[in-house]
Design a protein around this motif. Sequence first.
Motif, PDB file in Angstrom:
ATOM      1  N   ARG B 219       1.063  -0.973   0.222  1.00  0.00           N
ATOM      2  CA  ARG B 219       0.269  -0.016   0.386  1.00  0.00           C
ATOM      3  C   ARG B 219       0.965   1.264  -0.118  1.00  0.00           C
ATOM      4  O   ARG B 219       1.988   1.124   0.699  1.00  0.00           O
ATOM      5  CB  ARG B 219      -0.735  -0.060   1.207  1.00  0.00           C
ATOM      6  N   ASP B 232      -9.430   6.749  -2.275  1.00  0.00           N
ATOM      7  CA  ASP B 232      -8.417   5.884  -1.266  1.00  0.00           C
ATOM      8  C   ASP B 232      -7.931   5.379  -3.085  1.00  0.00           C
ATOM      9  O   ASP B 232      -7.172   4.008  -2.628  1.00  0.00           O
ATOM     10  CB  ASP B 232      -9.246   4.298  -0.612  1.00  0.00           C
ATOM     11  N   ARG B 235      -4.283   3.903  -1.354  1.00  0.00           N
ATOM     12  CA  ARG B 235      -5.110   2.723  -0.717  1.00  0.00           C
ATOM     13  C   ARG B 235      -3.909   3.234   0.840  1.00  0.00           C
ATOM     14  O   ARG B 235      -3.586   2.495   1.379  1.00  0.00           O
ATOM     15  CB  ARG B 235      -4.179   1.816  -0.363  1.00  0.00           C
ATOM     16  N   TYR B 238      -4.926   2.637   6.292  1.00  0.00           N
ATOM     17  CA  TYR B 238      -5.980   1.225   6.167  1.00  0.00           C
ATOM     18  C   TYR B 238      -7.157   0.804   6.548  1.00  0.00           C
ATOM     19  O   TYR B 238      -7.997   2.149   6.792  1.00  0.00           O
ATOM     20  CB  TYR B 238      -5.066   0.972   7.479  1.00  0.00           C
ATOM     21  N   ARG B 241     -11.324  -3.573   4.359  1.00  0.00           N
ATOM     22  CA  ARG B 241     -11.145  -4.386   3.406  1.00  0.00           C
ATOM     23  C   ARG B 241      -9.670  -5.113   3.133  1.00  0.00           C
ATOM     24  O   ARG B 241      -9.694  -6.440   2.447  1.00  0.00           O
ATOM     25  CB  ARG B 241     -12.227  -4.065   2.219  1.00  0.00           C
ATOM     26  N   TYR B 242      -8.898  -4.413   2.933  1.00  0.00           N
ATOM     27  CA  TYR B 242      -7.702  -4.625   2.473  1.00  0.00           C
ATOM     28  C   TYR B 242      -6.880  -6.170   2.564  1.00  0.00           C
ATOM     29  O   TYR B 242      -6.400  -6.746   2.774  1.00  0.00           O
ATOM     30  CB  TYR B 242      -6.395  -3.883   2.343  1.00  0.00           C
ATOM     31  N   THR B 243      -7.115  -5.667   4.417  1.00  0.00           N
ATOM     32  CA  THR B 243      -6.400  -8.018   5.027  1.00  0.00           C
ATOM     33  C   THR B 243      -7.535  -8.734   4.653  1.00  0.00           C
ATOM     34  O   THR B 243      -7.374  -9.468   4.017  1.00  0.00           O
ATOM     35  CB  THR B 243      -7.040  -7.657   6.498  1.00  0.00           C
ATOM     36  N   GLU B 245      -9.008  -8.868   1.769  1.00  0.00           N
ATOM     37  CA  GLU B 245      -8.177  -8.950   0.485  1.00  0.00           C
ATOM     38  C   GLU B 245      -7.099  -9.685   0.161  1.00  0.00           C
ATOM     39  O   GLU B 245      -6.776 -10.905  -0.071  1.00  0.00           O
ATOM     40  CB  GLU B 245      -7.397  -7.904  -0.891  1.00  0.00           C
ATOM     41  N   GLU B 246      -5.839  -9.788   1.465  1.00  0.00           N
ATOM     42  CA  GLU B 246      -4.592 -10.166   2.242  1.00  0.00           C
ATOM     43  C   GLU B 246      -5.003 -11.732   2.457  1.00  0.00           C
ATOM     44  O   GLU B 246      -4.488 -13.365   1.774  1.00  0.00           O
ATOM     45  CB  GLU B 246      -3.966  -9.380   2.458  1.00  0.00           C
TER      46      GLU B 246
END
Lengths: 134, 540
Positions: B219, B232, B235, B238, B241-243, B245-246
Amino acid sequence: MSANDREFALLARYLIGSVPPARFRARYESGCRALFGDPAAHSAALRLALRRPALLPLLDAGCALRRREDPLRQRLLLLTAILEASPEYADVFLPRTLTWPKLLLALPLRGVFAAAKALAGAVLLLAVREGAGP
Amino acid sequence: MIPAEVIVVGSGASGVHAAQALLEAGRRVVLVDAGEKDAHYAPLIPAKDFLTLRRTDPGQHRYFLGDDFEGVPFGPVRVGAQLTPPRQFITRLADRLAPVLSGEFAAMTSLALGGLAAGWGAASLPFIDDDLQGFPLSRADLQPHYDRVAARIGVCGDAHDALAPFMGPVNGMLPPARLDSNAASILKRYRRRSEAFARAGLHVGRARLAFCTVRHAGRGPARYHDMDFWSDHERAVYRPRYTIEELQRRFPDQFVLMMGCLAGSFEEDERAGTVRLHCTEIATGERVVIDGQRLILAAGVFGTARLVAASLGWDGRRLPLLCNPYTYFPALNFNRIGAPAANRRHSLSQLQMIHDPDGTRRHLLSPQLYSYRSLLLFKLVKEAFLGVRDSIGVLRELSESFVILGVHHEDRPHPGKYVVARKASGDSVALEVHWQPTASAERAQQRHEARIRRFLLQLGCLPVGAVRPGPGSSIHYAGTFPMCERGGAATCTPEGLLRATKSVFLADGSTFPHLPAKGLTFTLMANADRVGGAVARSLR
Ligand SMILES: Cc1cc2nc3c(=O)[nH]c(=O)nc-3n(C[C@H](O)[C@H](O)[C@H](O)COP(=O)(O)OP(=O)(O)OC[C@H]3O[C@@H](n4cnc5c(N)ncnc54)[C@H](O)[C@@H]3O)c2cc1C
């Protein structure tokens, strides 16, 4: 010119000194419908401003003090938002920096004028009762 | 029926970190969320800086004002007013499907992917032992979890500034965010007299933000477009939703994500040692049942209270509620009047302050300083007591020197502050909040605020008012099922197990027994990571 056209033109000219293109009027009308449920205003202050445009600065200042929810003020704020969020008029609302000396002179002067206008407007609003006909 | 080892309800800041700890420990996880998203506004916003957009984008009114003018609020300042049109999806579904009733307390709840943190301000302040009074935990217990969460989300700040004693160490901090012109001048002024300020109990430093100032975990880096309340693109801030996706990428065989599902209740089979979650698919109304060995509720304080009350039949039971009282002070920064300001900046908190009013560190306050620009001028004009045209003229000249200091106060449980569940139609449960803070707490807040105003003046800023958006407005909720060493059915063990159950754990703010005057979300995430780890171990 319809009543709504006249209202839009009056408020826009007051805020930015000119009448914006028709698409702004359409945006203003859908804003009135979305926020106030009715494109036509029911406000004695607005009706008076339409009849006597010269009184608009006093009525605007008076509403800020005494009738903050008045349709006149709300419509001015809506139009401010619409004009502000456009590339054509953004610069009228973006921050402007002044030198200290100019600020020291201009701001107090403007403050005194604004306060005087607000007082006069408040007195005027006493005479403009809600429900009074146009 | 869908089998899982652990079911997690909630894809917010708490839920995703509980899920990550479980997945990293090798557990199979089903994560359930109502999952509202914004597909409407995000694609409309070009990846450009605020000034360029304002001067060039003919479509800007759509996202700045909203297609239904939902970004032009009238009436008094209220909870949620800070949500811009592209962020309003966060509360949309919750307002319809899970409202919280209250006369005086405005609760903001979310049924969105990523929960409330889909629009949070990213201030990430760890609790120190003084903040953890009443918790059955110490900072040492939380430290590895803070470090792990910080590595995932990326927290920037200055580990060695005046705030260090009030934050404790956090590993791998990213470089502090660039200061805007207002904040730089205020920090300079503070530093000139820092010893005197420290003696008076004021400490000022760089904001600690979940904000990637350099490239981190795929990011950032931040481009300082001042569009953080709207979009965003890089990115940098924080979002949970990034977590998600990860986790989908890293654990394709262990992780099942069930979006669009509203959890309604759970039931335990104590003999089999299993728990069953009953859900409804929002789009179709179809019933879905998920079986697991453990259930983690991270549905946000109100969402979790609703689920527990519906499942255990706790109709009419009072649950204590905490929420930091919040006041903000608009002020004019005299150091900057008339001076041009840099365009490139971020919109989040610029400076973090800590005020220790009685020198005991037991009642710390943590005001945050913001500059005002990207929320547009008309919102300031609306609050001014001059006519609209005069206000535009004056505020344009002053807006670059305009700052806002947001002050959270601590909150402790009191019988006058509670949430109660009432059976509504069918198997649904309505929540009602009652909020009667004590007069002594309010007096203490006023005393503290008077000092904060004086500090503002000493820092060269003239406060032009105090705005109290009212109870609930901090959006920091906690306390309904407090964790403690020993307690009744409506409390949790230090590991987060709800004592009324054998297999239901709580991983959100519900378990915090006290709210210090610091944003709680970094600690929510660290605690959820801790609870996730404890649940994983309980399955061995
Ligand atoms: C504008 C704003 C700014 C903020 N700024 C800060 C800040 O700077 N610093 C800070 O510390 N905090 C801040 N906060 C607070 C912070 O966002 C919250 O503390 C945090 O996001 C709470 O996370 P949570 O996961 O515990 O709960 P939530 O965010 O409420 O998430 C709950 C999740 O559960 C799901 N859910 C709930 N019920 C159900 C159900 N029945 N079935 C299925 N799914 C369900 C929801 O969809 C949601 O995804 C801010 C909040 C807002 C709104």
